[in-house]
Design an enzyme around this catalytic site. Structure first.
Site, PDB file in Angstrom:
ATOM      1  N   PHE A 128      -1.593  -1.656   2.876  1.00 40.58           N
ATOM      2  CA  PHE A 128      -1.253  -1.143   1.547  1.00 40.58           C
ATOM      3  C   PHE A 128      -1.611   0.324   1.381  1.00 40.58           C
ATOM      4  O   PHE A 128      -1.060   1.014   0.515  1.00 40.58           O
ATOM      5  CB  PHE A 128      -1.949  -1.988   0.464  1.00 40.58           C
ATOM      6  CG  PHE A 128      -3.380  -1.623   0.191  1.00 40.58           C
ATOM      7  CD1 PHE A 128      -3.712  -0.745  -0.831  1.00 40.58           C
ATOM      8  CD2 PHE A 128      -4.410  -2.165   0.947  1.00 40.58           C
ATOM      9  CE1 PHE A 128      -5.034  -0.408  -1.093  1.00 40.58           C
ATOM     10  CE2 PHE A 128      -5.728  -1.846   0.685  1.00 40.58           C
ATOM     11  CZ  PHE A 128      -6.047  -0.965  -0.333  1.00 40.58           C
ATOM     12  N   LYS A 129      -2.521   0.826   2.208  1.00 39.66           N
ATOM     13  CA  LYS A 129      -2.920   2.233   2.094  1.00 39.66           C
ATOM     14  C   LYS A 129      -1.736   3.179   2.300  1.00 39.66           C
ATOM     15  O   LYS A 129      -1.735   4.305   1.801  1.00 39.66           O
ATOM     16  CB  LYS A 129      -4.027   2.555   3.103  1.00 39.66           C
ATOM     17  CG  LYS A 129      -5.275   1.675   3.013  1.00 39.66           C
ATOM     18  CD  LYS A 129      -6.045   1.925   1.743  1.00 39.66           C
ATOM     19  CE  LYS A 129      -7.244   0.995   1.620  1.00 39.66           C
ATOM     20  NZ  LYS A 129      -8.356   1.302   2.508  1.00 39.66           N
ATOM     21  N   ASP A 130      -0.715   2.711   3.035  1.00 35.50           N
ATOM     22  CA  ASP A 130       0.470   3.555   3.245  1.00 35.50           C
ATOM     23  C   ASP A 130       1.187   3.885   1.938  1.00 35.50           C
ATOM     24  O   ASP A 130       1.855   4.910   1.832  1.00 35.50           O
ATOM     25  CB  ASP A 130       1.466   2.840   4.169  1.00 35.50           C
ATOM     26  CG  ASP A 130       0.985   2.724   5.601  1.00 35.50           C
ATOM     27  OD1 ASP A 130       0.357   3.675   6.088  1.00 35.50           O
ATOM     28  OD2 ASP A 130       1.245   1.674   6.219  1.00 35.50           O
ATOM     29  N   THR A 161      -7.712   2.827   5.726  1.00 40.75           N
ATOM     30  CA  THR A 161      -7.508   4.180   5.195  1.00 40.75           C
ATOM     31  C   THR A 161      -7.329   5.180   6.324  1.00 40.75           C
ATOM     32  O   THR A 161      -6.479   6.069   6.255  1.00 40.75           O
ATOM     33  CB  THR A 161      -8.703   4.599   4.320  1.00 40.75           C
ATOM     34  OG1 THR A 161      -8.708   3.815   3.130  1.00 40.75           O
ATOM     35  CG2 THR A 161      -8.610   6.072   3.930  1.00 40.75           C
TER      36      THR A 161
END
Length: 491
Positions: A128-130, A161
């Site tokens: 999800f960091k993308d 991250t």
């Protein structure tokens, strides 16, 4: 839109406020606090209605323009259009459409209770960091080109991250990345994803300690204002405001995709260690998004769960931080928590500073209102919709098995924490959206343990652990770290 520090003295708050572009490339404020808008922009029902049919890129533009008012709208629209494409977010699975960027999947619907999974891991590093980091890379490059400047990103990661930042920043003109991670405490996939990068502007440093040791070093370097200025230090950790606000977008997307009317509410369950992801949900709720509950799901490192159950915020020392099978949440000092506490105490910066000084000197604070406590603001937590829960290794294994059996999908360990806690907090008539954390392939060791077979890998990641790796190992020594950064920037 003006921004203020959570620790700004009342006398300095007005004169020290800054705009989005002023804080974009930095991390901590000069006083050690975190930046927040002086006032949260509000979203109307008419806007929500108009946004229901927008692409993800256009929705991102509409939300971000409320916060980045000093960036020309044409430029901001071009940046979101460049970022949120099906070519970048291409790691789709059966039943998903890449064009939706963050598609929803209904897991179960029974007796007025509905459980939904929001896919956030279609980006280049499968996490999800993308969702925020790809935008951050483009924003940084845009800002640096305007200033003909350089930036040395200094950050810490507990797993996702780091790779998201490095993949977003590799090859970007004028940018170097120095990324700290806890030595031998990430999954083999996460480690290989970072350390296999050979780009000359990427520097991976494995710290002999836990994530909190690495995060403390980032804060210590950021608080050395002379060094920070000379070495042009910025950060991509969630202490960076731009990264948090980019995450606000997928809360709006999840809500709009799950509802047909603005009269409806939804809840979100968010696997959480550093409080950055769920902090974005808090901001969305403060903007007026109809969120019923924000549920923080922790692993055995249950600092946040303890606070939302008791009002006591008690950070753990390195020796007390568990190395778990959901390692990206192996965090015992939630750096973004200060943003919520600032709101909880009525945006009183003096009080916020005092509470976090106590964290730094005594290891925590107590807002339960009991005799001898530091205050009674815990009674106000319900006003902000927060709930919490905890998941253990055995819970993760059982949830991964149950989800595979019941829904036919394989989830990662952090998402398993989220689904376990979400099921404990379902409400009649309120859709519960669980934010996916990563693809299961990133944590194959535990998937193999749970299911007896390997997780499926997207194309291009088949043998990533066999690639050559480039990294250095260091002790958590701030002065040694500064010398390393200086030696590799040439500044």
């Amino acid at each position: 839109m003006q921004y203020v520090s959570t620790r700004a003295a009342a006398s300095a708050a007005a004169s020290s406020s800054q705009q989005f572009s002023d804080i974009l490339l930095g991390g901590l404020a000069a006083d050690g606090g975190l930046f927040l808008p002086a006032d949260y922009p509000q979203v109307t029902g008419a806007e929500l209605d108009a946004w229901r049919q927008l692409s993800y890129a256009d929705l991102a533009f509409e939300i971000l323009k409320k916060f980045a008012t000093d960036i020309p709208e044409a430029d901001l629209r071009a940046l979101t259009a460049k970022t949120y494409t099906k070519e970048v977010y291409k790691n789709v699975r059966a039943g998903e459409k890449a064009s939706q960027i963050t598609p929803l999947r209904v897991l179960e619907e029974e007796g007025g209770k509905k459980l939904v999974l929001q896919a956030l891991s279609n980006g280049p590093t499968l996490a999800f960091k993308d969702m925020a980091m790809q935008l951050l890379g483009n924003l940084f490059e845009y800002a640096l080109a305007k200033q003909s400047a350089q930036l040395n990103i200094f950050g810490a990661t507990s797993g996702d991250t780091g790779s998201a930042a490095e993949y977003a920043m590799r090859g970007k003109k004028g940018i170097r990345v120095f990324m700290l991670s806890p030595h031998k405490k990430m999954s083999a996939f996460q480690t290989a994803q970072m350390f296999s990068l050979q780009d000359p502007n990427i520097f991976n440093i494995a710290i002999e300690g836990v994530f909190d040791d690495a995060q403390d070093m980032v804060k210590a370097v950021s608080n050395d204002l002379e060094f920070k200025a000379k070495q042009k230090i910025g950060t991509v950790n969630s202490i960076n405001w731009a990264r948090v606000v980019a995450q606000v977008v997928y809360y709006f997307r999840g809500y709009l995709a799950a509802t047909t009317s603005n009269e409806q509410k939804v809840s979100f369950t968010v696997p959480s260690g550093n409080f950055g992801n769920i902090c974005a949900g808090h901001i969305a709720r403060m903007m007026g998004l109809p969120i019923s509950k924000l549920v923080a799901a922790t692993n055995e490192n249950d600092v946040l769960d303890e606070f939302f159950r008791t009002g006591v915020y008690r950070v753990r020392k390195s020796a007390e931080t568990y190395h778990t099978s959901s390692p990206s949440m192996d965090i015992s000092k939630a750096s973004n928590f200060e943003r919520f506490i600032y709101d909880l105490v009525g945006r009183d910066s003096e009080r916020t500073r005092a509470l976090f000084h106590k964290v730094e000197t005594q290891g925590g604070f107590d807002l339960s209102g009991k005799p001898g406590s530091d205050g009674d603001e815990f009674k106000l937590v319900a006003k902000y919709g927060f709930k919490s829960g905890k998941s253990t290794h055995e819970d993760r294994l059982n949830t991964i098995r149950d989800v595979a059996d019941d829904y036919g999908i394989v989830i990662d360990t952090h998402t398993a924490d989220g689904i376990k806690v979400a099921k404990e907090n379902l409400e009649n008539g309120v859709t519960m959206i669980v934010l996916e954390t990563a693809l299961a392939a990133k944590f194959n060791e535990t998937i193999l343990d749970a299911l007896g077979e390997d997780a499926e890998r997207p194309e291009g990641f088949e043998n990533i652990e066999d690639l050559p790796q480039k990294f250095v190992v260091m002790k958590p020594d701030v002065e040694v770290m500064k010398a390393y950064i200086a030696a590799n920037t040439g500044l």
